[in-house]
Design an enzyme around this catalytic site. Structure first.
Site, PDB file in Angstrom:
ATOM      1  N   CYS A 173      -4.542  -6.610  -3.281  1.00 10.90           N
ATOM      2  CA  CYS A 173      -2.862  -7.169  -2.552  1.00 10.90           C
ATOM      3  C   CYS A 173      -2.920  -8.511  -3.584  1.00 10.90           C
ATOM      4  CB  CYS A 173      -3.400  -7.726  -1.063  1.00 10.90           C
ATOM      5  SG  CYS A 173      -3.750  -6.604   0.002  1.00 10.90           S
ATOM      6  N   ASP A 225       0.823  -0.873  -0.554  1.00  7.41           N
ATOM      7  CA  ASP A 225       0.036   0.153   0.178  1.00  7.41           C
ATOM      8  C   ASP A 225       1.105   1.059  -0.200  1.00  7.41           C
ATOM      9  OD1 ASP A 225      -2.139  -1.447   0.079  1.00  7.41           O
ATOM     10  OD2 ASP A 225      -2.858  -0.950   2.035  1.00  7.41           O
ATOM     11  N   HIS A 243      -0.666 -14.021   1.358  1.00  8.10           N
ATOM     12  CA  HIS A 243      -2.642 -13.606   0.812  1.00  8.10           C
ATOM     13  C   HIS A 243      -2.228 -14.057  -0.335  1.00  8.10           C
ATOM     14  CE1 HIS A 243      -5.645 -10.142   0.277  1.00  8.10           C
ATOM     15  NE2 HIS A 243      -5.681 -11.019   1.097  1.00  8.10           N
ATOM     16  N   LYS A 283       4.560 -11.191   3.911  1.00 10.82           N
ATOM     17  CA  LYS A 283       2.477 -12.041   4.609  1.00 10.82           C
ATOM     18  C   LYS A 283       2.942 -12.865   2.220  1.00 10.82           C
ATOM     19  CE  LYS A 283      -1.125  -8.317   1.895  1.00 10.82           C
ATOM     20  NZ  LYS A 283      -1.534  -7.243   1.927  1.00 10.82           N
ATOM     21  N   LYS A 313      -6.080   2.927  -4.157  1.00  3.73           N
ATOM     22  CA  LYS A 313      -5.695   1.887  -3.710  1.00  3.73           C
ATOM     23  C   LYS A 313      -7.221   1.153  -4.246  1.00  3.73           C
ATOM     24  CE  LYS A 313      -5.613  -1.945  -0.475  1.00  3.73           C
ATOM     25  NZ  LYS A 313      -4.988  -2.308   0.719  1.00  3.73           N
TER      26      LYS A 313
END
Length: 556
Positions: A97, A60, A153, A151, A320
């Site tokens: 993401c 981000d 994800h 991360k 985003k």
């Protein structure tokens, strides 16, 4: 000997702290070890044609939120690495993401993996499809040691979906999209909460020491580099949690940002300052342990910033989660002693899918002919300044996103239903259809007050029925002049290209929640819950029961 042992021990301890160490000191600097115990490069003549690959993915980070893009947030490490490497100033990712991560690791657009819509939610029985070959799997084939920190994800409902089953020799990090930086707990909804820190395939309770995740992940990276032989190639994927919400940072990083009135921007600035320091320490570890001279460091954000959470994409439009430039145009650069044109700027078109073929080729690997990739090998473009082989990018086609009320086949000249959210780039042209999402320009003044102030935002009002936009991104990177009415033939050409892409799309994978995902049923931990064996047993039992019934009927 005792003195040398003590010095070596102190050196390792100093490295494993997240203090800001002096840049570039090969010997004798803060935290440096004596002699060649830790700091020497491999001897000349040692074969090392396969480079060490270090891929750092921030979360981000807004387009403006780096020093060399004019930010008030100090990022000396990123600025220095980028200035000595190649800045990617026409570089694109996905707006969220999961899509960016899936495209990085497979080299394929979302339409090829079924992940066209949104992100993978913690409670969904969903993950990156298992029939997709991943970047670490390809690198392992040619002798790389592969490690992931940070991360994931990309789904975890089955054990086969876990990072260690998708090509990584080791994994230390989180499975979900976000969580507390200190406690590593995440609530998906009221009462659905669990712990989310893993080492390989198990919850990392032993590491739950209240350490801020940016610092904790950096320490893990340093440990991996300290224990690996630099004569053997390593792929290190560092996917930091920062600067994604929740907005948390250790107190000392606020020191330079007390003057920022907007609390979200102030916290965000502190988080980014800590991230910049962490990357400095990763770079120092690469030098210290003998990797740097044969390494390629790639830095990228996974999507644009979120202004409501402190991020800035100025002067780009949107944020985003949108296909405006502010959602998909990212901070990115390559830093490496192996680059030919160091200290340059690459304005050629580059997309996150391009890293898959680029890195496999650099690693002397083979790309199977039957793998239909959307990425291109762009190393010569980056390193030597050659033209990019890429002329277009399918930003996405999302057939289940909220449809634009006034969209129609007629508005799409009978070629495309403009109610569908989609975006495509072909050469200089960019086309958007459907519901475009948050489309404001958010200038720095918007962060001048204590809370978010939309009074400073710039907006363009368009007719209520509008569902098609066309921009010349090269001439108008800020998307201020819509040219769709002026160039209908260009609109038609791009709509036809969208239609061609759509013919290759697989069905969207976006299943409903599975109640078995509740961490309460899994020892308080987010983790795999789908048991293939149980399903087989149930089906076997039912088959057996049916056979017994048939036998009884026959006897009767």
């Amino acid at each position: 000997r005792m003195v040398a042992a003590v010095l070596a021990g102190l050196s390792l301890l100093s490295l494993l702290t997240c203090g800001y160490l002096a840049w570039g000191n090969r010997r004798g600097g803060a935290g440096e070890a004596p002699g060649n115990l830790l700091g020497e490069e491999p001897a000349a003549g040692v074969p090392r044609s396969q480079p060490h690959i270090i891929f750092i993915l921030a979360d981000d980070q807004g387009f403006r939120d780096v020093g060399y893009h004019g930010s008030e947030i100090r990022t000396p490490t990123l600025d220095k690495l980028a200035a000595e490497g190649v800045k990617l100033e026409n570089y694109y990712v996905q707006p969220m993401c999961t899509p960016s991560r899936s495209q990085l690791i497979t080299g394929k657009y979302q339409i090829q993996t079924g992940l066209q819509h949104s992100i993978i939610r913690p409670t969904q029985p969903n993950c990156l499809p298992l029939d997709n070959v991943t970047l670490p799997q390809k690198l392992k084939e040619v002798g790389y040691s592969t490690h992931m920190v940070g991360k994931w994800h990309l789904g975890f409902y089955r054990r086969e979906c876990m990072p260690t089953q998708r090509g990584f020799d080791s994994f230390f990090g989180s499975l979900l999209g976000s969580g507390d930086y200190y406690t590593h707990f995440k609530c998906d909804s009221p009462g659905i909460c669990g712990y989310d820190l893993y080492e390989n395939d198990n919850a990392a309770w032993d590491h739950d020491n209240g350490i801020y995740s940016t610092q904790m992940y950096t320490q893990k990276v340093q440990q991996i580099l300290a224990s690996h032989n630099p004569r053997k190639p390593i792929f290190l994927y560092i996917a930091y949690q920062a600067v994604h919400s929740p907005l948390q940072a250790p107190g000392r990083y606020f020191e330079h940002y007390r003057s920022i009135n907007n609390i979200n921007r102030r916290r965000y600035a502190a988080m980014l300052a800590c991230l910049d320091e962490a990357i400095n320490n990763v770079t120092l570890a690469l030098r210290r342990y003998g990797y740097y001279e044969n390494s390629i460091i790639i830095y990228s954000s996974d999507n644009g910033g979120q202004p409501m959470a402190g991020g800035s994409n100025w002067p780009l439009r949107g944020s985003k989660g949108t296909y405006w430039e502010g959602g998909i145009r990212a901070v990115g650069f390559v830093h490496s002693p192996l680059l030919k044109n160091k200290g340059s700027v690459c304005k050629e078109l580059v997309h996150i899918t391009d890293w898959f073929p680029t890195l496999i080729t650099l690693a002397e690997g083979q790309i199977d002919e039957d793998i239909q990739l959307d990425g291109y090998d762009v190393w010569e473009t980056i390193s030597e300044g050659r033209r990019s082989p890429r002329v277009d990018i399918l930003h996405n086609i999302d057939p289940i996103y909220t449809k634009a009320k006034n969209g129609s086949w007629a508005a799409g000249y009978g070629i495309w239903n403009t109610a569908i959210q989609s975006a495509i780039r072909v050469n200089h042209w960019k086309l958007l259809t459907g519901n475009p999402g948050y489309s404001d320009w958010v200038p720095p003044q918007a962060f001048s007050n204590a809370g978010p102030n939309r009074w400073h935002n710039e907006r363009v009002s368009w007719s209520a029925g509008k569902t098609v936009w066309l921009f010349n991104i090269t001439a108008d990177p800020y998307e201020r002049v819509d040219l769709s009415a002026r160039h209908p033939e260009v609109v038609k050409q791009l709509l036809r290209r969208l239609s061609q892409f759509n013919k290759t799309a697989v069905p969207v994978r976006y299943p409903p929640k599975d109640p078995r995902s509740n961490p309460k049923l899994n020892g308080g931990v987010w983790g795999p819950w789908f048991k293939e064996d149980e399903k087989k047993k149930k089906s076997d039992k039912s088959k057996g029961a049916n056979k017994q019934k048939k036998m009884k009927k026959k006897k009767k």
